[in-house]
Design an enzyme around this catalytic site. Structure first.
Site, PDB file in Angstrom:
ATOM      1  N   SER A 172     127.578  47.472 114.029  1.00 42.13           N
ATOM      2  CA  SER A 172     126.818  46.363 113.426  1.00 42.13           C
ATOM      3  C   SER A 172     126.109  45.476 114.442  1.00 42.13           C
ATOM      4  CB  SER A 172     127.748  45.476 112.603  1.00 42.13           C
ATOM      5  OG  SER A 172     128.053  46.097 111.386  1.00 42.13           O
ATOM      6  N   TYR A 205     130.681  37.862 109.507  1.00 39.63           N
ATOM      7  CA  TYR A 205     130.942  38.017 108.071  1.00 39.63           C
ATOM      8  C   TYR A 205     131.805  36.888 107.535  1.00 39.63           C
ATOM      9  CZ  TYR A 205     129.296  42.354 109.907  1.00 39.63           C
ATOM     10  OH  TYR A 205     128.555  43.271 110.585  1.00 39.63           O
ATOM     11  N   LYS A 227     122.453  45.551 114.337  1.00 42.32           N
ATOM     12  CA  LYS A 227     121.681  44.884 113.280  1.00 42.32           C
ATOM     13  C   LYS A 227     120.843  43.731 113.836  1.00 42.32           C
ATOM     14  CE  LYS A 227     125.224  45.912 109.750  1.00 42.32           C
ATOM     15  NZ  LYS A 227     126.415  45.359 109.084  1.00 42.32           N
ATOM     16  N   TYR A 229     119.430  54.039 109.506  1.00 42.37           N
ATOM     17  CA  TYR A 229     120.484  53.024 109.639  1.00 42.37           C
ATOM     18  C   TYR A 229     121.729  53.587 110.346  1.00 42.37           C
ATOM     19  CZ  TYR A 229     124.289  49.905 108.257  1.00 42.37           C
ATOM     20  OH  TYR A 229     125.403  49.090 108.282  1.00 42.37           O
ATOM     21  N   VAL A 251     132.252  47.332 114.179  1.00 39.19           N
ATOM     22  CA  VAL A 251     133.538  47.987 113.909  1.00 39.19           C
ATOM     23  C   VAL A 251     133.949  48.983 114.997  1.00 39.19           C
ATOM     24  CG1 VAL A 251     133.670  47.693 111.400  1.00 39.19           C
ATOM     25  CG2 VAL A 251     132.500  49.689 112.343  1.00 39.19           C
TER      26      VAL A 251
HETATM   27  O1  DON Z   1     127.615  50.383 107.820  1.00 34.89           O
HETATM   28  C1  DON Z   1     128.737  50.326 108.327  1.00 34.89           C
HETATM   29  O2  DON Z   1     129.754  50.158 107.644  1.00 34.89           O
HETATM   30  C2  DON Z   1     128.843  50.492 109.830  1.00 34.89           C
HETATM   31  N1  DON Z   1     127.840  51.374 110.312  1.00 34.89           N
HETATM   32  C3  DON Z   1     128.707  49.167 110.528  1.00 34.89           C
HETATM   33  C4  DON Z   1     129.708  48.135 110.067  1.00 34.89           C
HETATM   34  C5  DON Z   1     130.114  47.158 111.109  1.00 34.89           C
HETATM   35  O3  DON Z   1     130.051  47.393 112.296  1.00 34.89           O
HETATM   36  C6  DON Z   1     130.734  45.888 110.612  1.00 34.89           C
HETATM   37  N2  DON Z   1     131.103  45.036 111.717  1.00 34.89           N
HETATM   38  N3  DON Z   1     132.060  44.462 112.046  1.00 34.89           N
END
Ligand code: DON
Length: 304
Positions: free
Chosen positions: A64, A240, A67, A189, A258
């Site tokens: 993430s 978040y 992003k 994405y 993550v």
């Molecule tokens: O879309 C997702 O769930 C993952 N590619 C990215 C989520 C993420 O890194 C949330 N961060 N803490």
């Protein structure tokens, strides 16, 4: 003069002594292969002095954190029109929740939760000739590092299991807030999220958010006003439903992923990245948050 090296060394020691290192994300199967004991930290100050401890040169999936980079590129391409399709309010919800999206008619709360980032991905797919290649070049250019690349295994792994993101993209499509094919946007994405970096590369990339939109080579990628907006969104939405806790404990704008990475910075002073793949229940790196709390407490440097 603050002895950053001494502080990073003691943070690394404290992290290796910590018994509960959190839980590795396993909803993307490829991420579950990483050893939970890894810890790295890297800091660069505004004069470009570098300080490191632990495994700061081992790569991980930035997830993430990417992003913020896709948002930067989209803002550079279409400017304020971005905000017609995505809002700038914290969600108070986990990164993958869909309930607010339906309640608010397909306008994601902010560009850092998954539905918001998927809208940004859609904008890039519309604007770029070769979206994956052009985005990668944009990131390489900011970091001044052509070795940065996607981790195709991670991207494929998420494509196979990313059911919630398919649900989000389809919901966005039903509200008319996704212009391109769901599969094409999500392919972009998942690649964007699979970018692999180490703490040094991540710090080099985010230097520009600490430095008014100018990268380490002093090239301008964002206007001062665009940096203000992006940094505000990192502070209020970067973690978040734990954005309040991060501001409370650490007191810096930043972003987590993550894969266990966190990048944070004090404008015009320093930028720091941590990597520890074990997550807390909200999906943010457990030891990364502790490390940054220790850093801003011991140096007495935060935006507050
Ligand atoms: O879309 C997702 O769930 C993952 N590619 C990215 C989520 C993420 O890194 C949330 N961060 N803490």
């Amino acid at each position: 003069m603050i002895d950053f090296q001494h502080i990073l060394t003691s943070i690394n020691e404290a992290a290796s002594n910590e018994k509960d290192k959190g839980k590795i994300a396993d909803y993307i199967p490829e991420l579950a292969k990483v050893n939970v004991d890894n810890f790295g930290i890297h800091l660069i100050d505004i004069q470009q002095h570098n300080f490191s401890a632990g495994k700061s040169d081992e790569q991980f999936s930035i997830q993430s954190i990417s992003k913020v980079l896709s948002l930067s590129m989209a803002l550079g391409l279409i400017g304020e029109k971005v905000w017609k399709r995505v809002d700038v309010e914290p969600s108070g919800d986990p990164f993958n929740h869909l309930s607010l999206l339906e309640l608010e008619n397909g306008i994601p709360r902010n560009p850092l939760i998954n539905p918001g980032a998927i809208v940004i991905a859609d904008i890039l797919v519309s604007q770029l000739k070769n979206p994956k290649e052009d985005f990668l070049n944009y990131v390489r250019n900011i970091a001044n590092d052509d070795t940065i690349d996607y981790d195709i295994d991670v991207a494929q792994s998420e494509k196979r299991t990313g059911f919630r993101n398919f649900a989000a993209a389809n919901l966005l499509k039903s509200y008319g807030n996704l212009k391109n094919d769901v599969d094409v946007v999500l392919d972009f994405y998942f690649h964007q999220c699979s970018l692999a970096m180490n703490c040094v590369q991540l710090t080099n990339t985010f230097f520009m958010f600490m430095n008014n939109g100018k990268c380490r080579r002093n090239n301008t990628f964002l206007t001062v006003s665009q940096v203000k907006r992006i940094n505000a969104i990192m502070l209020t939405c970067g973690f978040y439903d734990e954005a309040g806790e991060f501001a409370f404990e650490v007191g810096l704008p930043g972003k987590s992923g993550v894969g266990g990475g966190i990048v944070a910075f004090l404008p015009n002073k320093f930028c720091v990245s941590t990597w520890s793949p074990g997550l807390n229940p909200k999906g943010n790196s457990k030891l990364g948050m502790l490390a940054l709390e220790k850093l801003t407490t011991e140096t007495e440097l935060s935006i507050f």
